[in-house]
Design a protein around this motif. Structure first.
Motif, PDB file in Angstrom:
ATOM      1  N   ARG A   1      33.735   1.040-115.324  1.00 17.52           N
ATOM      2  CA  ARG A   1      32.873   2.211-115.233  1.00 17.52           C
ATOM      3  C   ARG A   1      31.783   2.168-116.311  1.00 17.52           C
ATOM      4  N   VAL A   2      32.166   1.844-117.545  1.00 12.64           N
ATOM      5  CA  VAL A   2      31.198   1.776-118.641  1.00 12.64           C
ATOM      6  C   VAL A   2      30.184   0.667-118.385  1.00 12.64           C
TER       7      VAL A   2
ATOM      8  N   ASN B   1      29.225  -0.521-115.527  1.00 13.37           N
ATOM      9  CA  ASN B   1      28.324  -0.070-114.454  1.00 13.37           C
ATOM     10  C   ASN B   1      27.319   0.951-114.970  1.00 13.37           C
ATOM     11  N   ASP B   2      27.770   1.862-115.838  1.00 11.00           N
ATOM     12  CA  ASP B   2      26.861   2.846-116.436  1.00 11.00           C
ATOM     13  C   ASP B   2      25.780   2.161-117.263  1.00 11.00           C
TER      14      ASP B   2
ATOM     15  N   GLU C   1      38.190   1.795-116.686  1.00  7.12           N
ATOM     16  CA  GLU C   1      37.249   2.428-117.620  1.00  7.12           C
ATOM     17  C   GLU C   1      36.193   1.421-118.074  1.00  7.12           C
TER      18      GLU C   1
ATOM     19  N   LEU D   1      23.271   0.433-115.028  1.00  7.80           N
ATOM     20  CA  LEU D   1      22.371   1.426-114.437  1.00  7.80           C
ATOM     21  C   LEU D   1      21.347   1.903-115.461  1.00  7.80           C
ATOM     22  N   LEU D   2      21.777   2.092-116.696  1.00  6.26           N
ATOM     23  CA  LEU D   2      20.863   2.504-117.764  1.00  6.26           C
ATOM     24  C   LEU D   2      19.776   1.455-117.977  1.00  6.26           C
TER      25      LEU D   2
END
Length: 158
Positions: A60-61, A63-64, A57, A67-68
């Motif tokens: 994932r955060v 990476n998010d 998790e 990307l943002l």
């Protein structure tokens, strides 16, 4: 371990009676009798399912968020404690003409700020590195073509 070699931190999946998968971190060592003959293995395991899920998790955060930052419609850059560029999103590249690869690791102030503004820009960035936020500072930058552009800067510690 049955051949006399200890195994440390081996991850393996196990399935519960209900069919649920759990991840186990296993340490196995040889068990010997009084004569030194291998008679078995002693294994110590730890259920690391929740730890692995938490790490997944967090990844994932992260990476998010990356990307943002990269795709934001606002110019975003970052510097390390030495003032060297360690983040440069697409919008910064579009505004300045310098790609992330071109600026990465370079001193932001020395390379991309004109002489007359270096001291004040360095102070704003140093303040941010020491926890003092600065809002709406007009940051003068040089473009790849040698033009000067101004970017509205909100500087905060990362």
């Amino acid at each position: 371990a049955l051949h006399g070699q200890q195994t440390d931190n081996y991850q393996l999946p196990l399935f519960t009676k209900d069919g649920d998968r759990v991840e186990v971190l296993l340490n196995a060592t040889t068990r010997v009798d009084a004569a030194g003959t291998i008679v078995g293995v002693v294994g110590v395991g730890q259920d690391i399912t929740a730890i692995n899920q938490s790490q997944a998790e967090l990844t994932r955060v992260a990476n998010d968020l990356q990307l943002l930052i990269e795709t934001a419609n606002a110019p975003i850059f970052g510097i390390n404690a030495e003032g060297r560029v360690n983040e440069w999103n697409r919008k910064m590249a579009a505004i300045t003409g310098f790609s992330k690869d071109e600026v990465f690791g370079k001193d932001l102030v020395d390379e991309y700020i004109s002489d007359e503004f270096r001291e004040s820009v360095r102070q704003v960035l140093d303040d941010a590195l020491h926890g003092q936020q600065t809002d709406n500072y007009q940051l003068p930058l040089f473009t790849k073509d040698g033009d000067r552009v101004e970017v509205l800067l909100n500087a905060t510690t990362r």
